[in-house]
Design a protein around this motif. Structure first.
Motif, mmCIF file in Angstrom:
data_model
loop_
_atom_site.group_PDB
_atom_site.id
_atom_site.type_symbol
_atom_site.label_atom_id
_atom_site.label_comp_id
_atom_site.label_asym_id
_atom_site.label_seq_id
_atom_site.Cartn_x
_atom_site.Cartn_y
_atom_site.Cartn_z
ATOM 1 N N GLY A 252 37.255 38.109 36.344
ATOM 2 C CA GLY A 252 35.826 38.403 36.365
ATOM 3 C C GLY A 252 35.132 37.942 37.628
ATOM 4 O O GLY A 252 33.917 38.153 37.787
ATOM 5 N N GLY A 253 35.885 37.317 38.560
ATOM 6 C CA GLY A 253 35.303 36.892 39.824
ATOM 7 C C GLY A 253 35.022 38.083 40.737
ATOM 8 O O GLY A 253 35.521 39.189 40.513
ATOM 9 N N SER A 254 34.235 37.853 41.784
ATOM 10 C CA SER A 254 33.812 38.948 42.660
ATOM 11 C C SER A 254 34.256 38.750 44.105
ATOM 12 O O SER A 254 34.319 37.622 44.600
ATOM 13 C CB SER A 254 32.286 39.087 42.635
ATOM 14 O OG SER A 254 31.836 39.475 41.360
ATOM 15 N N ILE B 176 38.561 51.720 50.121
ATOM 16 C CA ILE B 176 38.560 51.876 48.669
ATOM 17 C C ILE B 176 39.970 51.727 48.108
ATOM 18 O O ILE B 176 40.201 51.038 47.107
ATOM 19 C CB ILE B 176 37.993 53.261 48.277
ATOM 20 C CG1 ILE B 176 36.581 53.447 48.840
ATOM 21 C CG2 ILE B 176 38.011 53.421 46.761
ATOM 22 C CD1 ILE B 176 35.593 52.425 48.418
ATOM 23 N N THR B 177 40.933 52.357 48.780
ATOM 24 C CA THR B 177 42.321 52.284 48.317
ATOM 25 C C THR B 177 42.852 50.862 48.361
ATOM 26 O O THR B 177 43.590 50.428 47.463
ATOM 27 C CB THR B 177 43.214 53.208 49.173
ATOM 28 O OG1 THR B 177 42.748 54.544 49.056
ATOM 29 C CG2 THR B 177 44.664 53.139 48.718
ATOM 30 N N ALA B 178 42.489 50.109 49.400
ATOM 31 C CA ALA B 178 42.940 48.714 49.509
ATOM 32 C C ALA B 178 42.453 47.887 48.326
ATOM 33 O O ALA B 178 43.139 46.967 47.870
ATOM 34 C CB ALA B 178 42.464 48.107 50.822
ATOM 35 N N LEU B 179 41.277 48.210 47.817
ATOM 36 C CA LEU B 179 40.754 47.502 46.643
ATOM 37 C C LEU B 179 41.438 47.963 45.364
ATOM 38 O O LEU B 179 41.925 47.152 44.575
ATOM 39 C CB LEU B 179 39.246 47.727 46.526
ATOM 40 C CG LEU B 179 38.372 47.035 47.565
ATOM 41 C CD1 LEU B 179 36.950 47.591 47.529
ATOM 42 C CD2 LEU B 179 38.341 45.529 47.343
ATOM 43 N N MET C 275 41.215 45.800 41.926
ATOM 44 C CA MET C 275 39.825 45.364 41.989
ATOM 45 C C MET C 275 38.927 46.578 41.819
ATOM 46 O O MET C 275 39.208 47.659 42.335
ATOM 47 C CB MET C 275 39.550 44.635 43.301
ATOM 48 C CG MET C 275 40.232 43.269 43.383
ATOM 49 S SD MET C 275 39.834 42.302 44.854
ATOM 50 C CE MET C 275 41.013 42.988 46.035
ATOM 51 N N VAL C 276 37.848 46.404 41.068
ATOM 52 C CA VAL C 276 36.973 47.516 40.693
ATOM 53 C C VAL C 276 35.631 47.379 41.416
ATOM 54 O O VAL C 276 34.971 46.337 41.319
ATOM 55 C CB VAL C 276 36.737 47.528 39.169
ATOM 56 C CG1 VAL C 276 35.806 48.669 38.781
ATOM 57 C CG2 VAL C 276 38.061 47.636 38.428
#
Length: 446
Positions: free
Chosen positions: A348-350, A400-403, A408-409
């Protein structure tokens, strides 16, 4: 026992065949169970199908304790598992079903790519470095045989193996999700990773290649570190555009553990501390780290490290928030850092970062290809004099792909907004930044 006592060898003596089968079944029985439900039959099938010339093994005091297989276009470790063998062992109907299931897991090698067929280590020998030794051996074997890549697949329920592969230099090239098959396969997704093999280079050639593939540490953040610190305190792009935009995405900070990546001279670290956060700061520039220590030494943890290699000093699930202001464009490959950002964040971290806007950097593209990730060199006058700075531009899809590749969302995306104060300080810049964004801001959830 010490790791140094173990030796990797090609193949194994024939009398170890059943041991290898049992070891391999123990590691990969989850995949094979659907095809051949009976464990005794699975082990028998594996034992008769293995081709030891396509495997590496570790034998300790006469006992085979670890094995790794590989496939080439000619044949492979498990290529003896064929239609006829399945039918002979299981009968026509069950054999046909098993063949269908095995086809789901089949991965074809190519002229230039060797496929790794899995690593199995006896339970009591795990944690002794045998998996790493076998992986090195597979890569060496591929190089000797003239392959330019090694490819493997790892299921999502085996994060420890994936971490090893990424640490060895494998890069994720594809991610597949099939949650609807979890009940059938026992896992809901897998990642395809590849390792690129470079031709043998002399020590000097290797140094030259490394120098060309990575931008040098900009003088802006070393030679002119103090001047840079002064400049960004109240300048237009940092103080009145980037910082207010990223800070608006951080949320409540009191009592949070925060990792500041590319901390620079400590401007963000100081802000985080005033908001009640517990801060660890990292930068690749020793000069910047020295400035942070000079200003904030007793209030936080700070150290120097090349973030291109990830976060090896940081523990799993230890941060509520990771920030990375205007640093990612200095990394050619985002994967080593992103895989560790995901690892060190609590559930749940950012992860909040800013970087150059892809549509702005395309103007400086050497190739003119928006979808290329490429090095750009420019002259910046941030410190009051022209200073050469090299960085990497990349398309939005690469960010975006790296995330998403590292689970990661994205929960928030912004193109920034200049501070209201800038409207008075420089109406021209305020209007320009309001209409033509220069940076991109992303917040992602682990």
């Amino acid at each position: 026992m010490e790791k140094a006592q173990f030796t990797v060898q090609q193949g194994w003596p024939e009398h170890h065949r059943k041991t290898v089968a049992a070891l391999y079944e123990q590691a990969f029985g989850q995949k094979f169970r659907l095809a051949v439900p009976n464990q005794r039959q699975r082990i028998a099938l594996l034992a008769q199908s293995f081709k030891p010339e396509y495997a590496l093994s570790v034998i300790d005091q006469g006992r085979l304790v670890a094995v790794a297989g590989f496939q080439t276009p000619k044949a492979g470790f498990t290529s003896g598992i064929g239609w006829q063998g399945l039918v002979d062992l299981l009968g026509y109907v069950k054999g046909a079903w098993a063949a269908l299931v095995f086809s789901l897991f089949e991965r074809k090698p190519s002229q230039h790519t060797m496929v790794m067929d899995g690593i199995a280590v006896a339970e009591e020998y795990r944690g002794k470095g045998l998996g790493s030794m076998l992986l090195d051996g597979i890569i060496q074997q591929a190089q000797v045989q003239g392959f330019s890549k090694v490819r493997l697949d790892v299921i999502d329920s085996n994060p420890r193996a994936k971490k090893l592969y990424l640490a060895k230099g494998f890069k994720q090239v594809k991610r597949e999700y099939y949650p609807y098959l979890n009940w059938l396969l026992g896992f809901s997704g897998s990642s395809t990773l590849e390792y690129s093999i470079h031709p043998q280079l002399s020590q000097q050639q290797g140094a030259n290649l490394k120098a060309k593939s990575m931008p040098q540490k900009p003088a802006m953040y070393s030679t002119y570190a103090k001047e840079y610190d002064v400049a960004i305190q109240d300048n237009i792009y940092n103080a009145h555009y980037e910082r207010p935009s990223l800070q608006a995405m951080l949320g409540e900070l009191a009592g949070k553990t925060v990792l500041d990546l590319g901390c620079g001279s400590g401007v963000y670290a100081e802000y985080l501390l005033t908001k009640g956060a517990k801060v660890t700061a990292i930068d690749s520039s020793s000069e910047m780290v020295a400035l942070v220590k000079q200003k904030l030494a007793t209030q936080l943890t700070v150290y120097q490290q090349d973030l291109a290699s990830g976060l090896p000093e940081e523990a799993d699930a230890s941060y509520d928030l990771v920030i990375c202001p205007l640093m990612l464009h200095y990394l050619q490959d985002l994967n080593p850092l992103f895989v560790d950002v995901k690892r060190v964040l609590k559930v749940g971290g950012s992860f909040v970062f800013s970087t150059h806007h892809p549509m702005v950097d395309i103007e400086a593209s050497p190739s003119g290809n928006y979808f290329a990730t490429e090095q750009v060199t420019e002259m910046w006058d941030t410190v009051g004099k022209p200073v050469e700075v090299s960085f990497y531009r990349r398309p939005l899809s690469a960010l975006i792909t790296a995330l998403t590749d590292h689970e990661m969302v994205i929960t928030e995306l912004s193109e920034g907004k200049p501070s209201e104060a800038l409207k008075t300080i420089s109406p021209e810049h305020y209007q320009r930044l309001s209409e033509h964004p220069q940076f991109l801001f992303i917040k992602a959830l682990a």
